[in-house]
Design a protein around this motif. Sequence first.
Motif, PDB file in Angstrom:
ATOM      1  N   ARG A 107       0.800  -1.146   0.073  1.00 26.90           N
ATOM      2  CA  ARG A 107      -0.035   0.009  -0.029  1.00 26.90           C
ATOM      3  C   ARG A 107       0.987   1.466  -0.012  1.00 26.90           C
ATOM      4  N   VAL A 108       1.928   1.181   0.729  1.00 27.53           N
ATOM      5  CA  VAL A 108       2.706   2.431   0.684  1.00 27.53           C
ATOM      6  C   VAL A 108       3.409   2.615  -0.587  1.00 27.53           C
ATOM      7  N   LEU A 109       3.918   1.687  -1.267  1.00 29.49           N
ATOM      8  CA  LEU A 109       4.613   1.842  -2.540  1.00 29.49           C
ATOM      9  C   LEU A 109       3.407   2.135  -3.616  1.00 29.49           C
ATOM     10  N   GLY A 110       2.274   1.614  -3.157  1.00 29.36           N
ATOM     11  CA  GLY A 110       1.077   2.083  -4.439  1.00 29.36           C
ATOM     12  C   GLY A 110       0.851   3.638  -4.109  1.00 29.36           C
ATOM     13  N   SER A 111       1.009   4.208  -2.961  1.00 31.22           N
ATOM     14  CA  SER A 111       0.620   5.662  -2.775  1.00 31.22           C
ATOM     15  C   SER A 111       1.693   6.524  -3.289  1.00 31.22           C
ATOM     16  N   LEU A 112       2.955   5.953  -3.023  1.00 30.75           N
ATOM     17  CA  LEU A 112       4.178   6.894  -3.732  1.00 30.75           C
ATOM     18  C   LEU A 112       4.310   6.814  -4.990  1.00 30.75           C
ATOM     19  N   THR A 113       3.614   5.857  -5.787  1.00 30.49           N
ATOM     20  CA  THR A 113       3.844   5.780  -7.257  1.00 30.49           C
ATOM     21  C   THR A 113       2.583   6.197  -7.944  1.00 30.49           C
ATOM     22  N   GLY A 114       1.458   6.374  -7.225  1.00 27.67           N
ATOM     23  CA  GLY A 114       0.162   6.776  -7.997  1.00 27.67           C
ATOM     24  C   GLY A 114      -0.657   5.697  -8.353  1.00 27.67           C
ATOM     25  N   ARG A 115      -0.215   4.334  -7.830  1.00 31.34           N
ATOM     26  CA  ARG A 115      -1.047   3.313  -8.027  1.00 31.34           C
ATOM     27  C   ARG A 115      -1.807   2.787  -6.770  1.00 31.34           C
TER      28      ARG A 115
END
Length: 277
Positions: A107-115
Amino acid sequence: MIHTTPHYHRIACLCTEAVETLYLLGAEELVAGISGFTVYPPEARQQKPKISGFSSGKLEKILAVEPDLVVGYSSLQSDILKEVAEAGVDILHFNHHSVDGVLRMVRVLGSLTGRRHAAELLCEQLEGQISAARLESAARDAAGLPRPLVYFEEWHDPIISGIGWVGELIALAGGRDAFAELAGHARAKQRIVADPQTVIDRQPDLMVGSWCGKRFRPETVLERDGWQDVPAVRNAERGHIIEIKSADILAPGPTLITRGLPQLQALIRQWHEDRAG
């Protein structure tokens, strides 16, 4: 699928699970460099420059790919991440040791990449697989079937037992971790089984070898003094000792759920079939 504008455009991944996750989120174009230990997805090794090992890395090589974010994992990467931060580049330092931690990372990586939407879909898929494993295990419990004792060996010299998420996966698959009291320790040194006799005394029904970065050799287990009295060893020819490759279960990313958990489930199913047969 509609994506929001990503916060970062060039992400250097010093840990394999970040590479895997970004590819699963459809953000592979944002990956500027990868760990040399990356296994999943296999195409990443052909597509992306290798910029570090796991516990080793040179600042110049990392900065050469011009990252605006560098992602790392565990205390073993603290020093190099500190150098990156001092060089003026943003860092993201994960240190999770649980299945829930994997979902948070996604979820963190999704948030930081617009995904964010892709991250939620991936988490739903992973949570669905976890729920299905729980239901299968609960059905056996309701039928009064025993849970096998599973000994997980992360290293052989010295003997190191499995980390936290491994114990969680064993439970999800319907087993009991033979060294549950050690699983909560993040550092491998804290999970050393000092006396091999302890393994013999606990009489595990099943054994999983996953020597980090090295092929597991079950024949060496069969030759250990006194281990012939261990149920898992006595039934080695029936498949009660197996290898799960470290890339499938020791990298704290989605693969431990999508690849590691099913292999544990298959091992425990086979054990029940052998008992019934």
